[in-house]
Design a protein around this motif. Sequence first.
Motif, PDB file in Angstrom:
ATOM      1  N   ASP A  30     -27.035  40.208  22.197  1.00 14.24           N
ATOM      2  CA  ASP A  30     -28.469  40.408  22.039  1.00 14.24           C
ATOM      3  C   ASP A  30     -29.174  40.476  23.390  1.00 14.24           C
ATOM      4  O   ASP A  30     -28.722  39.880  24.372  1.00 14.24           O
ATOM      5  N   VAL A  31     -30.314  41.165  23.398  1.00  6.25           N
ATOM      6  CA  VAL A  31     -31.287  40.955  24.460  1.00  6.25           C
ATOM      7  C   VAL A  31     -32.184  39.821  23.955  1.00  6.25           C
ATOM      8  O   VAL A  31     -32.568  39.792  22.786  1.00  6.25           O
ATOM      9  N   VAL A  32     -32.453  38.849  24.820  1.00  3.48           N
ATOM     10  CA  VAL A  32     -33.160  37.627  24.429  1.00  3.48           C
ATOM     11  C   VAL A  32     -34.423  37.485  25.277  1.00  3.48           C
ATOM     12  O   VAL A  32     -34.360  37.576  26.509  1.00  3.48           O
ATOM     13  N   ALA A  33     -35.547  37.288  24.618  1.00  7.06           N
ATOM     14  CA  ALA A  33     -36.813  37.100  25.321  1.00  7.06           C
ATOM     15  C   ALA A  33     -37.388  35.732  24.982  1.00  7.06           C
ATOM     16  O   ALA A  33     -37.096  35.157  23.929  1.00  7.06           O
ATOM     17  N   GLY A  75     -37.184  35.247  21.138  1.00  3.44           N
ATOM     18  CA  GLY A  75     -36.965  36.399  20.266  1.00  3.44           C
ATOM     19  C   GLY A  75     -35.658  37.090  20.613  1.00  3.44           C
ATOM     20  O   GLY A  75     -35.312  37.207  21.790  1.00  3.44           O
ATOM     21  N   HIS A  76     -34.918  37.536  19.606  1.00  4.17           N
ATOM     22  CA  HIS A  76     -33.630  38.208  19.794  1.00  4.17           C
ATOM     23  C   HIS A  76     -33.678  39.611  19.202  1.00  4.17           C
ATOM     24  O   HIS A  76     -34.272  39.816  18.143  1.00  4.17           O
ATOM     25  N   VAL A  77     -33.001  40.555  19.851  1.00  2.45           N
ATOM     26  CA  VAL A  77     -32.743  41.866  19.254  1.00  2.45           C
ATOM     27  C   VAL A  77     -31.262  42.163  19.471  1.00  2.45           C
ATOM     28  O   VAL A  77     -30.765  42.089  20.596  1.00  2.45           O
ATOM     29  N   ASP A  78     -30.555  42.498  18.386  1.00  3.65           N
ATOM     30  CA  ASP A  78     -29.100  42.611  18.468  1.00  3.65           C
ATOM     31  C   ASP A  78     -28.643  44.004  18.909  1.00  3.65           C
ATOM     32  O   ASP A  78     -29.443  44.934  19.075  1.00  3.65           O
TER      33      ASP A  78
END
Length: 203
Positions: A30-33, A75-78
Amino acid sequence: MLSYEKGCWEQDYRRIAGVDEVGRGCLFGDVVAAAVILPEGLIIEGVDDSKKLTAKKRENLFEQIMEQALAVSVGHVDSVVIDEINIKQASRLAMKKAVEGLGDPPDYMLIDAEKVDLSLPQRAIIKGDANSQSIAAASIVAKVTRDRLCEGLWEELYPNYGIKIHKGYATKLHREQILALGPTPMHRRSFLGRILSDELTLF
């Protein structure tokens, strides 16, 4: 590190959210914010761009930030979504998710070199994680959160790829394991083609 925050406070913005992401350049995961709101005037000694800090220092600062922040959200986006919408849009989406997870919305957002798709006052700051304590705190929270996933859950899911060592970045070991074993469901297909190019024909 508080000059941008002071400018906001002087305009009567009280809840200032620093926003940053990690994992943009990885092949895996994931990109993690993170979005972090610190109390007005608080100074946490040592907070800086997470890339400049040792893992131990980041862990120590992470605990201080979590204890002293008014609000923290991640927040995560896979990888599937990253491949669908591209990494820039995925990074912005992860930031949006982080801000939306704060509960009460911030009065103002300070963001590391990006725009968040929310109708809130905001400012993008180039190298913000080195110039704003709020953004630096968000970079530390995001980095520690993602590293813990790499060293824990993701390493357990895919133990032969060295995830806990390289954290998903395109190291020699990581590229060799992708070639030997093939990509996992968490690898970003759109990145593999660009970075490994001709070698991927082996799959």
